[in-house]
Design a protein around this motif. Structure first.
Motif, short mmCIF file in Angstrom:
data_model
loop_
_atom_site.label_atom_id
_atom_site.label_comp_id
_atom_site.label_asym_id
_atom_site.label_seq_id
_atom_site.Cartn_x
_atom_site.Cartn_y
_atom_site.Cartn_z
N LEU A 66 0.81 -1.21 0.00
CA LEU A 66 0.00 0.00 0.00
C LEU A 66 0.84 1.27 0.00
CD1 LEU A 66 -2.97 -0.94 2.33
CD2 LEU A 66 -2.96 -0.70 -0.15
N GLY A 67 2.01 1.23 0.62
CA GLY A 67 2.89 2.40 0.65
C GLY A 67 3.73 2.55 -0.60
N GLY A 68 3.59 1.64 -1.54
CA GLY A 68 4.38 1.66 -2.77
C GLY A 68 5.34 0.49 -2.80
N VAL A 69 5.87 0.22 -3.97
CA VAL A 69 6.82 -0.87 -4.15
C VAL A 69 8.14 -0.29 -4.67
CG1 VAL A 69 5.06 -2.65 -4.48
CG2 VAL A 69 5.94 -1.43 -6.46
N CYS A 70 9.20 -1.03 -4.52
CA CYS A 70 10.52 -0.53 -4.89
C CYS A 70 10.63 -0.36 -6.41
CB CYS A 70 11.61 -1.47 -4.37
SG CYS A 70 11.66 -3.06 -5.20
N LEU A 71 11.59 0.45 -6.81
CA LEU A 71 11.81 0.76 -8.22
C LEU A 71 12.09 -0.50 -9.03
CD1 LEU A 71 12.17 2.81 -10.50
CD2 LEU A 71 14.57 3.01 -9.81
N LYS A 72 12.88 -1.42 -8.50
CA LYS A 72 13.21 -2.65 -9.22
C LYS A 72 11.95 -3.44 -9.57
CE LYS A 72 15.46 -6.64 -7.64
NZ LYS A 72 16.55 -7.27 -6.90
N ARG A 73 11.03 -3.53 -8.61
CA ARG A 73 9.78 -4.26 -8.87
C ARG A 73 8.90 -3.51 -9.85
NH1 ARG A 73 5.25 -6.32 -4.66
NH2 ARG A 73 3.53 -6.08 -6.09
N ARG A 74 8.82 -2.19 -9.74
CA ARG A 74 8.00 -1.41 -10.68
C ARG A 74 8.51 -1.59 -12.10
NH1 ARG A 74 8.52 2.84 -7.02
NH2 ARG A 74 9.59 4.11 -8.58
N VAL A 75 9.82 -1.60 -12.27
CA VAL A 75 10.40 -1.80 -13.61
C VAL A 75 10.06 -3.21 -14.10
CG1 VAL A 75 12.56 -2.02 -14.90
CG2 VAL A 75 12.22 -0.08 -13.33
N ALA A 76 10.24 -4.21 -13.24
CA ALA A 76 9.93 -5.60 -13.62
C ALA A 76 8.46 -5.74 -14.01
CB ALA A 76 10.27 -6.56 -12.49
N GLN A 77 7.56 -5.18 -13.21
CA GLN A 77 6.13 -5.23 -13.52
C GLN A 77 5.83 -4.56 -14.85
OE1 GLN A 77 4.00 -5.01 -9.15
NE2 GLN A 77 4.18 -3.15 -10.25
N GLY A 78 6.46 -3.41 -15.09
CA GLY A 78 6.23 -2.67 -16.32
C GLY A 78 6.65 -3.44 -17.56
N VAL A 79 7.71 -4.23 -17.43
CA VAL A 79 8.18 -5.04 -18.55
C VAL A 79 7.31 -6.28 -18.71
CG1 VAL A 79 10.10 -6.46 -19.39
CG2 VAL A 79 10.55 -4.19 -18.41
N ILE A 80 7.11 -7.01 -17.62
CA ILE A 80 6.41 -8.30 -17.66
C ILE A 80 4.94 -8.15 -18.04
CG2 ILE A 80 5.66 -10.26 -16.25
CD1 ILE A 80 8.61 -10.38 -17.03
N VAL A 81 4.26 -7.11 -17.56
CA VAL A 81 2.82 -6.97 -17.85
C VAL A 81 2.57 -6.89 -19.35
CG1 VAL A 81 2.61 -4.44 -17.75
CG2 VAL A 81 0.72 -5.88 -16.97
N ARG A 82 3.55 -6.44 -20.10
CA ARG A 82 3.40 -6.32 -21.55
C ARG A 82 3.47 -7.67 -22.27
NH1 ARG A 82 4.75 -1.66 -19.47
NH2 ARG A 82 4.32 0.28 -20.57
N LEU A 83 3.86 -8.72 -21.55
CA LEU A 83 3.89 -10.06 -22.13
C LEU A 83 2.51 -10.72 -22.15
CD1 LEU A 83 7.18 -11.49 -20.55
CD2 LEU A 83 6.86 -10.51 -22.85
N TYR A 84 1.57 -10.12 -21.43
CA TYR A 84 0.22 -10.68 -21.34
C TYR A 84 -0.65 -10.18 -22.49
CZ TYR A 84 1.21 -12.70 -16.82
OH TYR A 84 1.73 -13.46 -15.82
N ASP A 85 -1.54 -11.06 -22.95
CA ASP A 85 -2.49 -10.70 -24.00
C ASP A 85 -3.61 -9.84 -23.46
OD1 ASP A 85 -1.28 -12.37 -26.11
OD2 ASP A 85 -1.91 -14.02 -24.80
N ARG A 86 -3.94 -10.05 -22.19
CA ARG A 86 -5.05 -9.33 -21.58
C ARG A 86 -4.68 -9.01 -20.14
NH1 ARG A 86 -10.49 -8.53 -23.56
NH2 ARG A 86 -9.43 -9.59 -25.23
#
Length: 178
Positions: A95-115
């Protein structure tokens, strides 16, 4: 929805399935426990991909950060017809936010999903901001409540008396997984 006999479900629990699995029909829903230990396991996407191929799955559905990376990689390795990521909110630690490394990983990985789906507009905005993703790429599928089935009961006073609750107070009930 539709003809239930045409669908077969396979649940891959990264750790253990827990008590929930005992209530599932094993003929219609296979449960696989990977018994992953805490920490990163770089072999996990390969194991999941092999299970997806073995089960002849067409679509993979991952929910939450704990499965996001492994399921995305596994779905690509297994050449799935579709992969969906569902964001159902944050844990108390997030809830207080996540670290930069995780935000970058999420930003890259989420784009691998079709939906990519979430439950409401606020979650869509939050996920889009955190992953630097266009909100239009995130579909909202709201949780629905059948208001004919779940409506105020006519015997409220009798229920309050039965459970020792005050008749003149506003009471809120909450069911949650903590």
């Amino acid at each position: 929805y539709g003809n239930k006999s045409q669908f077969r479900h396979v649940i891959i629990a990264l750790t253990v399935a827990g008590d929930f699995a005992s209530g599932l029909d094993p003929e219609r829903c296979k449960v696989i426990e990977l018994r992953k230990q805490p920490g990163n396991d770089f072999r996990l996407p390969f194991r999941i991909a092999a299970m997806l191929r073995d089960s002849e799955a067409d679509v993979v559905h991952a929910r939450g950060w704990s499965t996001m990376v492994e399921a995305a990689l596994a779905s690509r390795m297994a050449r799935m017809k579709g992969a969906m990521y569902a964001f159902h909110g944050k844990t108390i630690d997030e809830l207080g936010g996540v670290c930069l490394k995780r935000r970058v990983a999420q930003g890259v990985i989420v784009r691998l999903y079709d939906r990519v789906v979430t439950l409401n507009d606020r979650m869509r905005m939050d996920l889009a901001r955190e992953c630097c993703l266009d909100e239009r790429k995130i579909q909202v599928v709201q949780n629905g409540i059948d208001i004919d089935l779940f409506r105020p009961r006519s015997d409220q006073q009798a229920l309050r008396q039965r459970y020792g609750l005050p008749i003149d107070r506003f009471i809120i009930g909450n069911v949650a997984r903590l």
